[in-house]
Write a protein that holds these residues in place. Structure first.
Motif, PDB file in Angstrom:
ATOM      1  N   ASN A 545     119.153 -33.551 -44.244  1.00 15.70           N
ATOM      2  CA  ASN A 545     120.075 -32.294 -45.142  1.00 15.70           C
ATOM      3  C   ASN A 545     121.192 -32.283 -45.185  1.00 15.70           C
ATOM      4  N   HIS A 567     126.152 -26.496 -44.376  1.00 12.05           N
ATOM      5  CA  HIS A 567     125.712 -26.553 -43.259  1.00 12.05           C
ATOM      6  C   HIS A 567     124.933 -28.129 -42.857  1.00 12.05           C
ATOM      7  N   SER A 569     121.702 -30.253 -41.241  1.00 10.87           N
ATOM      8  CA  SER A 569     120.413 -29.399 -41.008  1.00 10.87           C
ATOM      9  C   SER A 569     120.350 -30.628 -39.320  1.00 10.87           C
ATOM     10  N   GLY A 583     120.438 -27.480 -36.326  1.00 13.47           N
ATOM     11  CA  GLY A 583     121.181 -27.856 -37.446  1.00 13.47           C
ATOM     12  C   GLY A 583     122.502 -26.592 -36.876  1.00 13.47           C
TER      13      GLY A 583
END
Length: 634
Positions: A545, A567, A569, A583
């Protein structure tokens, strides 16, 4: 919990900014905001983005200047479907992955010329030395694209485009200074002088850096980097139908690196030098009142890499590509366009380690491709193509591709779908080195994607969604040779073989909001499910992700402010999935203020919350960093 805290605090800060905003009305457009964007990477010729069903992202000059990023890789991390891994700071080895494909399966271009290095083990391109410098535009094409771009276009294509010649004299320059004695100077001059239009620029970058061996794991000494780069474009108009196109790009970088010693991975005095030269010379001939456009060209790339441990040279490599190419585009009618092309490419390399025997190898590949584009209805465009490649070692390979795009309402709603096939020829190192196997077959892939883009509220709100899948076969891995038979004969330390299959599938979501002309919010989310189909393990260094969000606000008195939150992961660092990488969340702030019509001051803070993270196990990443600079334009 830390991610939620960072997200909420930063969002609150940004939402507070528009309190002083002055709303300005804009007229209702007749089509979607991106329908007039011209791209060149999808078909190797200029076309409207509304005429391709392929998945394309564009980073234009305004976005590059707003982001203030030093490296192209840092810009690419905010593109849907793209992640990168870096062995330390700026200038160290950097891999870019598109939709879970390996970096060696990505075609990298400068001004349309392939950059991939024949002397590297997988013949991939190291993005570490590719600085933003005088880059004016980046186009990222996702999916298997070998019909147009040939070998290595399994995951996609990254095309970085330098500043183009201008009709009037234009001067652009900037200088900045910041974190750990980091400084940069970049300049470019362009204009027309009679029949010659030119753009010429150069830049210098240096930094004391930080330890390539992660300081949190024991790294103590700083590993610096310096780079000199230059770019040039010349367009010579001989007549209304004939012109000459000359392009050049040069990069000379040197970085300190860390590595393995008798005590394991640790600080070392080693340095790595990389010199890259790209040259292009083309003749453009337009026939039949411009309906038949022909391009004859020669492209040349040369990559020289040297490693030194104090005064001792530990590695020496040279990779070179020479490519002759022809492309013709014929507008048969208002609704039918045909493209044909032919290429012949010679690749060669030499390398040696610690002054040992010099390895040399070469190979050639001849290619032919054709493509048809039909536009039978307003808003509908369909494209289909085929390519045949004949390699001097393994023989022939044929690939197909097709895409369709349809908008029933003049661009406000757009449906896209594409299918593509890709291949990657074995690298010269994999074929002919001391570990080589000259019976290798090319890696192949088949991919598809389908998506929708919807614009609302006069184009102030846009969302998009894309599903994709790619299956790859005959992937080349290094194998051990406990028994010296078959392909392992005379390979006591191992060799390469076609032993793996992989699948990558997922979704890409995008959102853009522009409540006023002064405020823009953009966000995207990518899911990448990439696995080895032989053992169901997750491919190494492929985070599942990633989320990117940015806010930019232009104040009434000229100040421009913005922030980006990224962000990524967790992922596995190795193929056996026995070691993981945590992450991380990065927050960057930026601002720019015009002083006069020609002078702008700017500054940024990267990794605002001083996140400790790694993209590769043991290798360091920058902490909180601040930079300030000045930009001139005349």
């Amino acid at each position: 919990m830390r991610f939620q805290t960072i997200l909420l605090s930063t969002t609150a800060l940004l939402i507070a900014q528009p309190a002083l905003a002055q709303t300005e009305d804009v007229g209702v457009g007749s089509s979607a905001s991106d329908s007039n964007i011209i791209i060149v990477t999808a078909s190797r010729s200029a076309q409207s983005i509304s005429q391709t069903g392929q998945s394309v992202s564009v980073i234009d000059l305004d976005q590059i200047e707003r982001a203030q990023s030093v490296t192209v890789a840092d810009l690419l991390r905010n593109v849907p479907g793209v992640t990168f891994n870096r062995n330390g700071g700026v200038g160290t080895s950097t891999s870019v992955n598109i939709r879970g494909a390996g970096s060696d399966q990505t075609v990298a271009l400068i001004d349309g010329v392939k950059l991939n290095d024949p002397s590297s083990p997988g013949s991939g391109f190291n993005f570490g030395n590719l600085l933003t410098g005088n880059i004016a535009r980046i186009e990222v094409l996702r999916g298997s694209q070998s019909v147009i771009w040939g070998s290595q276009a399994i995951g996609g294509v990254v095309n970085t485009i330098t500043r183009a010649p201008t009709e009037d004299l234009a001067i652009n320059a900037r200088a900045e200074y910041g974190y750990r004695d980091t400084s940069q100077v970049v300049g470019n001059v362009s204009g027309r002088f009679g029949p010659v239009a030119a753009s010429v620029g150069a830049g210098y970058f240096r930094t004391d850096g930080f330890s390539t061996f992660n300081e949190e794991r024991g790294g103590a000494e700083r590993d610096g980097y310096r780079n000199f780069g230059a770019n040039g474009k010349f367009e010579i108009t001989l007549s209304e139908a004939i012109s000459i196109d000359l392009r050049g790009y040069y990069s000379d970088g040197e970085t300190d690196i860390d590595g393995f010693t008798a005590i394991g991975f640790t600080d070392t005095p080693e340095t790595a030098e990389t010199k890259e030269f790209v040259g292009y010379a083309g003749v453009n001939i337009d026939l039949l009142d411009g309906r038949f456009r022909n391009r004859f060209a020669f492209a040349y790339t040369n990559t020289k890499r040297d490693n030194f441990n104090l005064a001792t040279q530990t590695f020496d490599a040279l990779g070179r590509n020479e490519r002759f190419e022809y492309q013709g585009i014929f507008d048969a009618s208002e609704w039918l366009q045909a493209t044909i092309g032919a290429e012949t490419e010679d690749s060669r390399f030499r390398s040696s380690s610690f002054g040992g025997p010099v390895g040399r190898a070469s190979a050639s590949i001849d290619s032919f491709y054709g493509q048809l584009r039909i536009m039978p209805l307003d808003g509908l465009t369909a494209t289909a193509g085929i390519r045949y490649d004949d390699h001097s070692t393994f023989g022939g390979e044929t690939n197909f591709a097709g895409d369709i795009v349809y908008s029933p309402n003049n661009g406000w709603t757009t449906f896209r779908a594409s299918y593509g096939e890709g291949f990657k020829v074995p690298s010269l190192f994999q074929l002919f080195s001391d570990f080589g196997n000259d019976t290798l077959q090319p890696e192949t892939s088949k991919s598809w994607d389908a998506g929708i883009t919807q614009q609302l509220i006069d184009g102030r709100l846009e969302f998009s969604a894309t599903l994709y899948q790619r299956d790859s076969d005959n992937l080349i891995n290094f194998i051990g040779c406990p028994v010296q038979t078959g392909i392992c004969t005379n390979r006591p330390f191992g060799t390469y073989d076609n032993v793996a299959r992989a699948r990558a599938q997922g979704v890409e979501l995008g959102l853009m909001m522009r409540p006023t002309d002064s405020l823009t919010f953009a966000a995207n989310y990518t899911l990448v499910d990439a696995e080895n189909r032989d053992n169901d393990l997750v491919l190494a260094r492929r985070p599942r992700n990633s989320v990117n969000a940015s806010v930019d606000y232009d104040w009434a008195f000229g100040l421009k402010t913005g922030a980006t939150i990224s962000h990524v992961s967790s992922s596995f660092d190795n193929a056996s999935n026995s070691r993981s990488i945590e992450g991380y969340v990065l927050v960057d702030l930026r601002a720019a203020m015009p002083i006069t019509d020609n002078i702008e001051l700017y500054g940024r803070v990267e990794n605002l919350f001083d996140e400790e993270y790694e993209t590769i196990f043991r290798f360091g990443t920058p902490g909180r960093s601040a930079f300030a600079g000045v930009r001139l334009s005349y």
